[in-house]
Scaffold this active site. Sequence first.
Site, short mmCIF file in Angstrom:
data_model
loop_
_atom_site.label_atom_id
_atom_site.label_comp_id
_atom_site.label_asym_id
_atom_site.label_seq_id
_atom_site.Cartn_x
_atom_site.Cartn_y
_atom_site.Cartn_z
N CYS B 40 0.82 -1.21 0.00
CA CYS B 40 0.00 0.00 0.00
C CYS B 40 0.85 1.26 0.00
CB CYS B 40 -1.00 0.00 1.14
SG CYS B 40 -0.25 0.19 2.74
N ASP B 42 2.90 2.64 2.31
CA ASP B 42 3.22 3.36 3.54
C ASP B 42 3.68 2.38 4.60
OD1 ASP B 42 2.41 6.15 2.99
OD2 ASP B 42 0.42 5.25 2.73
N CYS B 65 4.25 8.74 1.75
CA CYS B 65 4.02 10.02 1.09
C CYS B 65 4.18 11.17 2.08
CB CYS B 65 2.63 10.04 0.48
SG CYS B 65 1.33 9.93 1.71
N CYS B 109 -3.54 8.01 6.11
CA CYS B 109 -2.23 8.20 6.72
C CYS B 109 -2.37 8.48 8.21
CB CYS B 109 -1.48 9.35 6.05
SG CYS B 109 -1.01 8.99 4.36
#
Lengths: 129, 129, 386, 386
Positions: B40, B42, B65, B109
């Site tokens: 994914c 992260d 990110c 996130c």
Amino acid sequence: MPENVRTLYSEKVMEHFRNPRNVGDMEKPDGIGHVGNPVCGDIMELYIKVKDNTIVDAKFKTFGCGAAIATSSMVTEMVKGKTIAEALEISNRAVAEALGGLPPIKMHCSVLAEEALKSAIDDYYAKRK
Amino acid sequence: MPENVRTLYSEKVMEHFRNPRNVGDMEKPDGIGHVGNPVCGDIMELYIKVKDNTIVDAKFKTFGCGAAIATSSMVTEMVKGKTIAEALEISNRAVAEALGGLPPIKMHCSVLAEEALKSAIDDYYAKRK
Amino acid sequence: MKPIYLDYAATTPTHPEVVKAMLPYFTEVFGNPSSIYSYGLEAKEALEQARAKVANLIGARDEEIVFTSGGTEADNSALKGVALANESKGNHIITSSIEHHAVSETCKFLEKRGFQVTYLPVDEYGLVNPEDVKKAITVKTILISIMYGNNEVGTIEPIAEIGQIAKEAKVYFHTDAVQTVGHIPIAVDELGVNLLSMSAHKLYGPKGVGALYVRKGTRLVPFLHGGDQEKKRRATTENVPGIVGFGAAAEMAQREMGQEAQRLTHLRDRLIKGILERIEDVRLNGHPKRRLPNNVNISFNFVEGESILLNLDLEGICVSTGSACTSASLEPSAVLLAMGLSHELAHGSLRMTLGKWTTEEEINQVLEVLPRVIAKLRAMSPLMKK
Amino acid sequence: MKPIYLDYAATTPTHPEVVKAMLPYFTEVFGNPSSIYSYGLEAKEALEQARAKVANLIGARDEEIVFTSGGTEADNSALKGVALANESKGNHIITSSIEHHAVSETCKFLEKRGFQVTYLPVDEYGLVNPEDVKKAITVKTILISIMYGNNEVGTIEPIAEIGQIAKEAKVYFHTDAVQTVGHIPIAVDELGVNLLSMSAHKLYGPKGVGALYVRKGTRLVPFLHGGDQEKKRRATTENVPGIVGFGAAAEMAQREMGQEAQRLTHLRDRLIKGILERIEDVRLNGHPKRRLPNNVNISFNFVEGESILLNLDLEGICVSTGSACTSASLEPSAVLLAMGLSHELAHGSLRMTLGKWTTEEEINQVLEVLPRVIAKLRAMSPLMKK
Ligand SMILES: Cc1ncc(COP(=O)(O)O)c(C=O)c1O
Ligand SMILES: Cc1ncc(COP(=O)(O)O)c(C=O)c1O
């Protein structure tokens, strides 16, 4: 950009459209051609005067687009002074060529002009009988 | 046009992204949280030091990110000085709000940051046993 | 400092000369080209001149060019148009696994409507094997669609070879040449394609204009129904200024392409070499030689693309990532995965695409900034220690 | 002498202010709005500002506006999009017999693909009867598409009444408002429409840009497949300068519409009255009152439209005919025939549409030239003597 790309028609067509030759009625015509109908949007009437087997005068009346008017004008010019036999030789292509060409979608107007002429000659023969 | 419309993220996010707090390894952490995976995109690791039931230090390492880095930075700031019980109250929304909001597609996130914290606390409890 | 723009594959600025060519068609020669009075005929004439320029750029005949609203519409009309027109012949389409979404999403749509689509694999460089195309053809195959130059990794596919196979099998062949037109020489007859997609804003023309090359005799159901424009192949009042701009851009490309491709190839290779020399654990994506002159695509181990991009943006450098960051999905680039990259590497890729205003100094600047950014991000990466 | 342009319904010049608003987006803010670096985000912001302006013009919410390449694409995506998304519900579409080709040709296409289309008749003024719509609805009806203002004769249809009927029957309702948007006030909620088509070049915006209003909750299959642009409702790199231009034009229309409509209505009625007074055997086509402020459509007995048009062009006056002269077919206007005109009268119709730069002097000039032209043509008409 040259001026002539801005018109759909050749200069010759536009010239005949602007100043059509031989427009109007004819007194006692020897032959009358009538072709076209309102559904397709073009109607031509062509009148001829015949002397000694020669077309001495031609006139027309036309309801139709620019090409229809120009071809009518041109075909009346072309037949004048021709014998009947010679006039019968005039094809739609000859009319279109004399006008410096027609857009493809307007070629049917030249066909109409040829037919109008033939119809007038037919009428002349029919009346003579 | 105001300068701030030109970034996807709030000024606060960009500030934390530019100068992330508490980056790096921790010597002998009391708890390590590890969440996310390369699929994914992260991965967060969060380390905590606990004294008298209070988180006295926190550090992180993050592959991800801009939002992932900023939320990591923010959550480590938020937990420092908090009791374990207080730290467990920190929701992903609280992290996002502290950053002045996140674009909808980046809210996950903040979820990751919350989970990293919980995972570190779980690890702390597990180690104590 | 002026930003360094290295995302020419996403879109190019419209060239000032192109804008200048377009301007009269907004306010002066604004007529509707379907009108038969002077205003309209002048617009029509401009349209046809632009068509000739675009045709010329790819070696096509004027009447084989149908203008569209961009590359996506060209792709959609090619695929859907062939599919609908040839349903009675078959329902099988062959494409690759690295197509632009404009092709791949259209294929998915067609699958839902009863078509069968074969997505061919690619090798580690992103190359389709023509033999695979040949093997995939069945009696039901009505269309092969393989892109010319890949927009992410720059790999140039063996289109002429596939064209030969398509011709022998008598199957229509479409290529998405959005990234290639105006950048490398193209001759549709040599490629053997029936259909070819273009987009003006990838070659210094305006956004919102494209074209589909349609080889004479190719059966296609029109995509936009309505008026008789574009010989009934695409209805809607023609975007005269846009099309004139496309024409001007095509003419400019034709003129400058040779020299520009050489210049860009040089800068491209300098950038690639510089990165490989300065940064460890990196990988060049795409074919080292069969590659668009302006494309650099690199994966950086241990770091994620968007965070590189943002850091570069802060330094005034505009690049793009392999993964579609702004999309709701978090999936990494399907192209890179199809080439066999791990998810981690696919997430850590960066695309830098060069163009007309790219200078040697800019490349130097990137080579100075990039190692610093990568080092900073790697220092905070949990993957680094492994 | 400057030509007198009376064909604003065919297309308008792009307003110089609109061009000015567009210019920076070609060369400076040229970024791809999908990019996440500064260049792209600035373009994105401009896009959203334009969206708000267009939404505002018709009383919609920003997110209900999907930009397209023009009115034709808006119509195609509305009709095909609803048809594909609602196939399981039914296959019946209701439309009128005076729609623009962008709707009627799309309906013909859908008929070939298994849909049933009812083409409602109109009265002598070109009005659809809402009762007819009501009666035509069956359990299989999935869409009603009736245009707002007719592009040939200017008649304004009873959209709000039909909207009420559609709402009660729970059937999607689309209106082609290409000729009305920016010319008369529109509020989508009052109209009760689910979908509404617009085109920028009919309101002094650029060609090649349009929009479809899509009421929240309306189920639609996207027309262009590809990237995630326009919230996945329309793929392709956004035509930023064009869309910015549409926004600027919408804003200008919003500001000036009220006064301009009044001014044009006055000129329109002067022109109509002047022709009826000066020329015999003419007929006003369309509704005398429920009519677009800028539309004059007159049939002249005994003469054909193209020959009038050409004569006027020679005098520097640009108008249009009811019949599609440049098309290969010689059929007269389907709209006029649907209103009950004879073929002869349908062939002899002329449309004059006024706009921002039309002056009283120009109208006077037309009133001076036109009788002369008609007289000249009637003198050579074989129908005249009857
Ligand atoms: C290979 C390829 N195909 C299609 C497209 C779509 O072109 P457009 O954005 O003009 O619709 C693009 C660029 O976006 C592209 O790179
Ligand atoms: C009523 C109507 N619908 C649709 C269209 C098509 O718009 P466009 O030419 O922008 O595709 C037009 C104009 O051409 C129109 O007048």
